[in-house]
Design an enzyme around this catalytic site. Structure first.
Site, PDB file in Angstrom:
ATOM      1  N   HIS A   1      -3.972  -9.079   4.237  1.00 10.90           N
ATOM      2  CA  HIS A   1      -5.411  -9.001   4.505  1.00 10.90           C
ATOM      3  C   HIS A   1      -5.763  -9.747   5.792  1.00 10.90           C
ATOM      4  CE1 HIS A   1      -6.495  -8.245   0.002  1.00 10.90           C
ATOM      5  NE2 HIS A   1      -6.219  -7.138   0.639  1.00 10.90           N
TER       6      HIS A   1
ATOM      7  N   ARG B   1       0.856  -1.183   0.000  1.00  9.92           N
ATOM      8  CA  ARG B   1       0.000   0.000   0.000  1.00  9.92           C
ATOM      9  C   ARG B   1       0.891   1.231   0.000  1.00  9.92           C
ATOM     10  NH1 ARG B   1      -2.039  -3.455   4.060  1.00  9.92           N
ATOM     11  NH2 ARG B   1      -4.163  -4.244   3.698  1.00  9.92           N
TER      12      ARG B   1
ATOM     13  N   ARG C   1      -1.399  -2.136  -6.599  1.00 10.40           N
ATOM     14  CA  ARG C   1      -1.631  -3.242  -5.661  1.00 10.40           C
ATOM     15  C   ARG C   1      -2.640  -4.222  -6.259  1.00 10.40           C
ATOM     16  NH1 ARG C   1      -1.501  -4.679  -0.094  1.00 10.40           N
ATOM     17  NH2 ARG C   1      -3.510  -5.211   0.806  1.00 10.40           N
TER      18      ARG C   1
ATOM     19  N   LYS D   1      -1.859  -2.375   7.894  1.00  9.95           N
ATOM     20  CA  LYS D   1      -3.040  -1.919   8.631  1.00  9.95           C
ATOM     21  C   LYS D   1      -3.120  -2.615   9.984  1.00  9.95           C
ATOM     22  CE  LYS D   1      -6.238  -0.448   4.986  1.00  9.95           C
ATOM     23  NZ  LYS D   1      -7.571  -0.684   4.394  1.00  9.95           N
TER      24      LYS D   1
ATOM     25  N   HIS E   1      -3.038   2.537  -5.577  1.00  9.52           N
ATOM     26  CA  HIS E   1      -3.734   1.325  -5.135  1.00  9.52           C
ATOM     27  C   HIS E   1      -4.030   0.386  -6.303  1.00  9.52           C
ATOM     28  CE1 HIS E   1      -5.267  -0.541  -1.546  1.00  9.52           C
ATOM     29  NE2 HIS E   1      -6.350  -0.926  -2.184  1.00  9.52           N
TER      30      HIS E   1
ATOM     31  N   TYR F   1     -10.193 -10.256  -5.943  1.00  9.16           N
ATOM     32  CA  TYR F   1      -9.219 -10.329  -7.035  1.00  9.16           C
ATOM     33  C   TYR F   1      -9.352 -11.612  -7.855  1.00  9.16           C
ATOM     34  CZ  TYR F   1      -7.115  -6.517  -4.435  1.00  9.16           C
ATOM     35  OH  TYR F   1      -6.909  -5.331  -3.781  1.00  9.16           O
TER      36      TYR F   1
END
Length: 287
Positions: free
Chosen positions: A255, A130, A232, A154, A229, A264
């Site tokens: 994730h 990211r 990514r 994150k 993004h 995806y």
């Protein structure tokens, strides 16, 4: 203070502070402890022209604000917790570049700090980082001997990602060319010309300028909304197309849930054509 103690990233803190300030202004002097569910809904309604994702971010910020107030014993309830999030579009096909397009886009990175900027593109497009993760990358996060990078993602979660051999060599060269920061304590991997950590906005600007030149030379992509993004997205799509197990892709992307990675697994037009080419209608039926 509450967000710092809870480990929220600097970017999230800034966004949530802005959203919480907007909420306080919307109360027109009413104490947050006395506010109701209706007050939160009124704030969201005032942003009715914003996207569902933007409105949900506002709601998350207000919910977090009340969590802090409750922890500090400044409120006994969280009216924002009673407000439902907006339903976002599901199964939306991510925007991404095909592998040959991703390679082609690298040719449009120019300027004085070309090698640094190419490294940034490679980390997002070939490692799936990211933009915030690139921004936070420090010198000691690059493990040259192991051929990995440590990424702070994150939720303040660390993720060690193996780096392609050619990218390891490239990052080593970029590290040698690194601009000397003004502060001796600054250990950012990517430094701006002013001697400070390269900001998220500066990274986005590099991508914006590059994509603009790329699309001018590729009119067929002129309507495609490209950004950091989207690099990514391109990485995730490339991994799955190459047959990489979705559970591995989930870990590489950092994730929390495999459901996020599932977006995806879209099927492109060429794959549909290949599938339909296997259908054989008996000649006797149409003759």
């Amino acid at each position: 203070m509450w967000m710092q103690l809870a480990g929220y990233t600097g970017t999230t803190q800034k966004e949530y502070m802005r959203e919480a300030t907007d909420y306080l202004k919307s109360l027109n002097g009413l104490s947050p402890a006395e506010a109701s569910k209706l007050n939160v809904i009124e704030l969201l309604f005032s942003k009715r022209n914003a996207s569902d994702l933007a409105k949900n971010r506002t709601l998350s910020a207000v919910r977090t604000f009340y969590k802090a107030l409750i922890d500090f014993e400044m409120s006994s309830r969280n009216p924002a917790a009673e407000v439902k999030k907006a339903k976002t579009e599901k199964n939306k096909k991510p925007v991404y570049l095909e592998e040959n397009e991703l390679i082609d886009s690298l040719q449009y990175i120019n300027g004085r700090y070309r090698n640094r900027n190419i490294a940034i593109f490679l980390l997002m497009g070939y490692c799936g980082l990211r933009v915030g993760e690139v921004h936070r990358l420090n010198l000691n996060n690059f493990k040259k001997e192991k051929g990995t990078i440590e990424v702070l993602g994150k939720g303040r979660k660390w993720n060690e990602i193996p780096v392609p051999e050619l990218l390891v060599k490239y990052l080593s060269e970029v590290e040698q060319e690194r601009i000397n920061p003004h502060s001796k304590k600054e250990d950012a991997f990517f430094i701006s010309q002013k001697g400070m950590r390269l900001s998220i906005r500066q990274i986005q600007k590099v991508a914006s300028v590059t994509f603009k030149a790329f699309k001018e030379s590729n009119p067929n992509l002129s309507d495609m909304k490209l950004s950091c993004h989207k690099l990514r997205h391109s990485f995730a799509t490339m991994m799955l197309k190459n047959g990489v197990d979705i559970r591995v892709v989930k870990e590489l992307l950092g994730h929390a849930s495999i459901e996020t990675t599932m977006i995806y697994t879209h099927v492109n037009d060429e794959q549909k054509k290949q599938a339909m080419s296997t259908v054989k209608i008996p000649v006797s039926i149409v003759s």
